[in-house]
Structure formats: structure tokens, C-alpha cells
Design a protein around this motif. Structure first.
Motif, PDB file in Angstrom:
ATOM      1  N   PHE A 122       2.975  37.061  72.807  1.00  0.00           N
ATOM      2  CA  PHE A 122       1.701  35.896  73.438  1.00  0.00           C
ATOM      3  C   PHE A 122       0.995  36.165  74.169  1.00  0.00           C
ATOM      4  O   PHE A 122       1.074  37.326  74.849  1.00  0.00           O
ATOM      5  CB  PHE A 122       2.829  34.810  73.925  1.00  0.00           C
ATOM      6  N   HIS A 123      -0.060  35.467  73.765  1.00  0.00           N
ATOM      7  CA  HIS A 123      -1.637  36.034  74.552  1.00  0.00           C
ATOM      8  C   HIS A 123      -1.410  36.036  76.185  1.00  0.00           C
ATOM      9  O   HIS A 123      -1.823  37.201  76.800  1.00  0.00           O
ATOM     10  CB  HIS A 123      -2.610  34.708  74.284  1.00  0.00           C
ATOM     11  N   TRP A 124      -0.996  35.069  76.664  1.00  0.00           N
ATOM     12  CA  TRP A 124      -0.756  35.020  78.084  1.00  0.00           C
ATOM     13  C   TRP A 124       0.615  34.953  78.464  1.00  0.00           C
ATOM     14  O   TRP A 124       1.706  34.217  77.896  1.00  0.00           O
ATOM     15  CB  TRP A 124      -1.382  33.615  78.552  1.00  0.00           C
ATOM     16  N   MET A 125       1.259  35.966  79.314  1.00  0.00           N
ATOM     17  CA  MET A 125       2.602  35.973  79.977  1.00  0.00           C
ATOM     18  C   MET A 125       2.671  36.094  81.302  1.00  0.00           C
ATOM     19  O   MET A 125       1.506  36.639  82.141  1.00  0.00           O
ATOM     20  CB  MET A 125       3.322  37.026  79.221  1.00  0.00           C
ATOM     21  N   ASN A 126       3.673  35.786  82.035  1.00  0.00           N
ATOM     22  CA  ASN A 126       3.962  35.873  83.364  1.00  0.00           C
ATOM     23  C   ASN A 126       4.155  37.312  83.738  1.00  0.00           C
ATOM     24  O   ASN A 126       4.772  37.974  83.089  1.00  0.00           O
ATOM     25  CB  ASN A 126       5.130  35.385  83.832  1.00  0.00           C
ATOM     26  N   VAL A 127       3.320  38.146  84.613  1.00  0.00           N
ATOM     27  CA  VAL A 127       3.076  39.557  84.520  1.00  0.00           C
ATOM     28  C   VAL A 127       4.614  40.231  84.976  1.00  0.00           C
ATOM     29  O   VAL A 127       5.038  41.392  84.786  1.00  0.00           O
ATOM     30  CB  VAL A 127       2.072  40.171  85.640  1.00  0.00           C
ATOM     31  N   GLU A 144      -0.758  30.999  72.557  1.00  0.00           N
ATOM     32  CA  GLU A 144      -0.134  31.390  71.174  1.00  0.00           C
ATOM     33  C   GLU A 144       0.144  32.663  70.995  1.00  0.00           C
ATOM     34  O   GLU A 144      -0.121  33.625  71.897  1.00  0.00           O
ATOM     35  CB  GLU A 144      -1.757  30.882  70.467  1.00  0.00           C
ATOM     36  N   LEU A 145       0.942  32.934  69.783  1.00  0.00           N
ATOM     37  CA  LEU A 145       1.223  34.225  69.442  1.00  0.00           C
ATOM     38  C   LEU A 145      -0.104  34.725  68.921  1.00  0.00           C
ATOM     39  O   LEU A 145      -0.446  34.256  67.829  1.00  0.00           O
ATOM     40  CB  LEU A 145       2.220  34.208  68.571  1.00  0.00           C
ATOM     41  N   SER A 146      -0.574  35.663  69.563  1.00  0.00           N
ATOM     42  CA  SER A 146      -2.152  35.940  69.119  1.00  0.00           C
ATOM     43  C   SER A 146      -2.064  37.132  68.243  1.00  0.00           C
ATOM     44  O   SER A 146      -1.636  38.506  68.806  1.00  0.00           O
ATOM     45  CB  SER A 146      -3.062  36.131  70.291  1.00  0.00           C
ATOM     46  N   SER A 147      -2.754  37.111  67.062  1.00  0.00           N
ATOM     47  CA  SER A 147      -2.872  38.573  65.955  1.00  0.00           C
ATOM     48  C   SER A 147      -4.061  39.262  66.748  1.00  0.00           C
ATOM     49  O   SER A 147      -3.732  40.554  67.105  1.00  0.00           O
ATOM     50  CB  SER A 147      -2.997  37.982  64.738  1.00  0.00           C
ATOM     51  N   ILE A 148      -4.923  38.832  67.191  1.00  0.00           N
ATOM     52  CA  ILE A 148      -6.188  39.692  67.699  1.00  0.00           C
ATOM     53  C   ILE A 148      -5.891  40.405  68.998  1.00  0.00           C
ATOM     54  O   ILE A 148      -6.210  41.548  69.231  1.00  0.00           O
ATOM     55  CB  ILE A 148      -7.577  39.029  67.902  1.00  0.00           C
TER      56      ILE A 148
END
Length: 430
Positions: A122-127, A144-148
Motif C-alpha cells: 500500500f502506498h501509505w502506511m502507518n510508520v 491503494e496498493l500501488s504498482s509504481i
């Protein structure tokens, strides 16, 4: 067609222009060293030492960020952060074993704990926890689950694997993370292209990565995969639209300058050309794009007098009115005269003769308002006095890695030493 155009697009047998051809003066090298140390400091202070996740932004003045957002980590920024650890260790800014411990912790986190689907993150996650989140910590819309972004993370993982190649655990974990990625799944039934993203709620995005932008790193990694390799046709399946601006003609599929930087900071395209299609020299293409962009900004000075020979650069950034995906040529409609320092910063490896003076002039004219603990702020307006209060991890990352490539070529060297990457370059005909 100009001499520059022939070099970039037709593979003419002419001497390389721009790039690393200009010798860096001791004064310039001292400036770049200071800038690099400051940008490295961002990654050292804004990365969680246990998970290795790096926060997406910080306050430019170094004051701890708003607690409602400070634990949001970006996987793309984390990819830059892993390379930053290698640079910091190589430069002696931190001890080798300290950097190695942080890399090891990050790879343990992504190998065994971070949420993933078919190897994509996932693009953004809690660190701290790895919990999927949005750009805002309490946002209802999750990332989103980001490919790039997974690809940029993986570039950092493989860079660290080569830098710490004597560490058996780092090698094992990096290999596990890379080999787990299912590129075929992300194709969502397409024969050659990759989907932009996937979410549990809506499934795959309707759009694919189908035209030139920052995508090269993603397709090269796909071809390099030993577990679900993409066909070589995937490299040539995305379109390569050309832009002509004045004397410059080059491939560009989007106006922001970062699309010419994010893949090229990892992949060493120097002295390589594609064997198919237009036989493009992607390194020289980025040199040309950088020079065209500077001229584009100079031409805007009639409308926005803040732009000048050494005050230029527009790429995706914040503005007084929020985030803007701006740039050119061609011109985006929302340009307001703001300047984004990481535009020349990310192109240091391509055109130091115009990028170093730009950054030095910004620092000298605007001082601490722009240049602080973590290097340059995200963006500023040279005539109305506005300056972004934030430093962005993507800005500091592309600037740090580009400066390192210009001075020492290290990020290129470390990433390209991965045997999978070398084989993929050969398979793709470069």
C-alpha cells in the motif's frame, strides 16, 4: 531536427552533451556536499528505526510535524530512504553498522509484517504499525496498493542489497521481497501492461501504465523478475510521445519534470540505446527535457517575472492553494509563478551546469526561508514571498540521489550491480 534531438531520439554517433561532462568546481562540490548531508538528515530523523518506513513530509524548520500526520509513511519515500542509508554510510555521516541495522529492520518489516497483496504494498502506511492508511492519518479514504510506488520501494531494496552484499540476512530478505512480487497478477489480464493500482474495495484500476512517465523502473523490474517475469514486449508496449519546444525535441508523456528523474536515478542509461523503436537514449532524453524545461520557465518570465536564468523549475508540489501536478512543456493551466527546487535538484545528474547555479542562487537569494535543516523547502514564490512550510520526502530523496550520481555515480552503480537488473537490460535490448 536539431543536434540535440538527433542525440536523444535517433541514436546519432555524436559526443554526449550535458550530463556529467562539466567538471564540478570545489565550491560547487562543497555546496552539493552540504545539500546532500541536509537531505540525508531528513531520512535519518524521519524514518522509524524499527520498521524502516519513512514519513512523507516534515516541517521545513525542523520542528516536529503535526501529530495528526507525522506517522504517515510513504513506500516510495522509503525506497529513497533505503538508498539514503547507503549514501550516508558511504560518506561516513553514520556508521556502517548503524545504517546496516536500519536496512535490516526495514527489510524484516516488509518481508514479514507489512500488509501486502501478491507482493505489492500500500502506498501509505502507518510508520509504526504498517497499518494501511490515507494521506491523512484519520482519513476515511485508504490508500491503494500501488504498482509504481512498490517499484520505487523495490529499487531502494535492491540498491541496499548490493551495498550491504556481505550481509547474508539483507541479501535473503531483499530477495524474498522482490521474488514475491507477482507481476502477472498486476497485469489484470493485459498481455503486456501493468495496472496502476488495486484496492480491496474496488479491485484493479481501469487505467494501465501505458505511456511514458516515471514507469521505466517498474517495467524493468518486471522483466527482471525470476518468479513472474514480464515479456520484453512490455518494455516497448507503452507509448513514447514526443514534445518539441523551440530547438528541443524529446520523449515526454507528462509535463512535470520528475517523470524524467524517478526511474533514471536508479537505472544507468548512460551510453545505452534501445535497439527497437526509435533507438532512444534515455539519459540524453532527460538531459534534453531538463534544458527544454529551463527554457520553458525563462519564456514564462514575461508573465511571471520571478523566473530567471537561475530561478526556475516546476514539477509536482504544494502551492499556496494546495497540491499541484504542474509543469511543462506543454504548459499546465495552473502555473502561478511558483518555483520547485527539486526540479533542478532532481536533474543535477543530467545538467549540472544549469542545475547547480539554480540551486545556489535560490539558497543565496532566499536564505533560511528556503534552505534549512533538511535542504530546500518544497516550493516557493519568488515575487510574493510565499514559501511552503514543508519539506517533502520525495523532494529530498530525488535531490540526494541525483547529487550522489553526479558526484560519484553510486546509486547507479549499486542498483545496476544486481544481476537480475543487468540481465533485464540485456533482454530489453539496451
Amino acid at each position: 531536427m536539431t543536434r540535440r534531438s538527433l542525440i536523444a531520439l535517433a541514436g546519432a554517433a555524436l559526443p554526449a552533451l550535458g550530463g556529467n561532462s562539466r567538471k564540478i568546481s570545489p565550491e560547487d562540490d562543497h555546496f552539493l556536499d552540504d545539500l546532500s548531508r541536509r537531505t540525508f538528515q531528513y531520512f535519518w530523523e524521519y524514518t522509524d528505526p524499527d520498521t524502516g518506513m519513512t514519513r512523507g513530509r516534515a516541517k521545513a524548520d525542523g520542528v516536529p510535524y503535526d501529530p495528526n500526520r507525522r506517522d504517515i509513511g510513504s513506500i516510495a519515500v522509503t525506497g529513497f530512504g533505503l538508498a539514503a542509508l547507503c549514501i550516508g554510510a558511504e560518506r561516513g555521516w553514520v556508521k556502517q553498522d548503524e545504517a546496516g541495522t536500519r536496512v535490516r529492520n526495514a527489510l524484516r518489516f516488509f518481508a514479514d509484517h507489512a500488509p501486502q497483496e501478491h507482493g505489492w504494498f500500500f502506498h501509505w502506511m502507518n510508520v509504526k504499525t504498517g497499518e494501511r492508511t490515507g494521506v491523512l492519518q484519520n482519513s476515511e479514504k485508504k490508500s491503494e496498493l500501488s504498482s509504481i510506488d512498490t517499484a520505487l520501494l523495490m529499487a531502494g531494496v535492491l540498491t541496499a542489497r548490493q551495498y550491504f552484499k556481505k550481509d547474508a540476512e539483507i541479501d535473503r530478505l531483499a530477495s524474498k521481497i522482490f521474488e514475491r512480487i507477482d507481476f502477472h497478477w498486476m497485469q489484470n489480464g493485459h498481455a503486456t501492461l501493468l495496472s496502476m493500482h488495486w484496492t480491496p474495495e474496488e479491485g484493479f484500476a481501469a487505467r494501465y501504465w501505458d505511456h511514458h512517465c516515471e514507469l521505466a523502473i517498474m517495467y524493468l523490474l518486471g522483466i527482471a523478475s525470476s518468479t513472474s517475469p514480464l515479456s520484453v514486449d512490455s518494455w516497448y508496449a507503452w507509448t513514447r510521445p514526443t514534445v518539441t519546444y523551440g530547438e528541443y525535441t524529446y520523449v515526454s508523456g507528462a509535463p512535470p519534470l520528475f517523470v524524467h528523474q524517478y526511474s533514471n536515478v536508479w537505472i544507468d542509461f548512460r551510453n545505452r540505446r534501445e535497439k527497437r523503436l526509435s533507438k532512444i537514449d534515455w539519459f540524453e532524453n532527460s538531459v534534453t527535457a531538463t534544458r527544454a524545461h529551463r527554457q520553458f520557465c525563462l519564456d514564462l518570465a514575461k508573465e511571471f517575472p520571478g523566473y530567471s536564468e537561475n530561478i526556475w523549475g516546476i514539477t509536482s508540489s504544494n502551492s499556496e492553494k494546495g497540491y499541484k501536478a504542474w509543469g511543462g512543456p506543454p504548459r499546465t493551466k495552473n502555473i502561478d509563478g511558483s518555483v520547485v527546487p527539486c526540479a533542478p535538484g532532481g536533474s543535477l545528474m543530467f545538467a549540472p551546469d544549469i542545475c547547480i547555479p539554480a540551486l545556489k542562487t535560490m539558497m543565496e537569494r532566499f536564505g533560511e526561508k528556503l534552505y534549512g535543516r533538511y535542504g530546500f523547502t518544497d516550493a516557493f514564490h519568488p515575487t510574493n514571498g510565499w514559501a511552503s512550510p514543508d519539506v517533502l520526502g520525495l523532494d529530498t530523496g530525488i535531490t540526494l540521489l541525483s547529487a550522489e550520481n553526479l558526484r560519484f555515480g553510486n546509486v547507479w552503480k549499486w542498483f545496476m550491480r544486481n544481476p537480475e537488473i543487468s540481465r533485464a537490460m540485456q533482454r530489453a535490448g539496451m
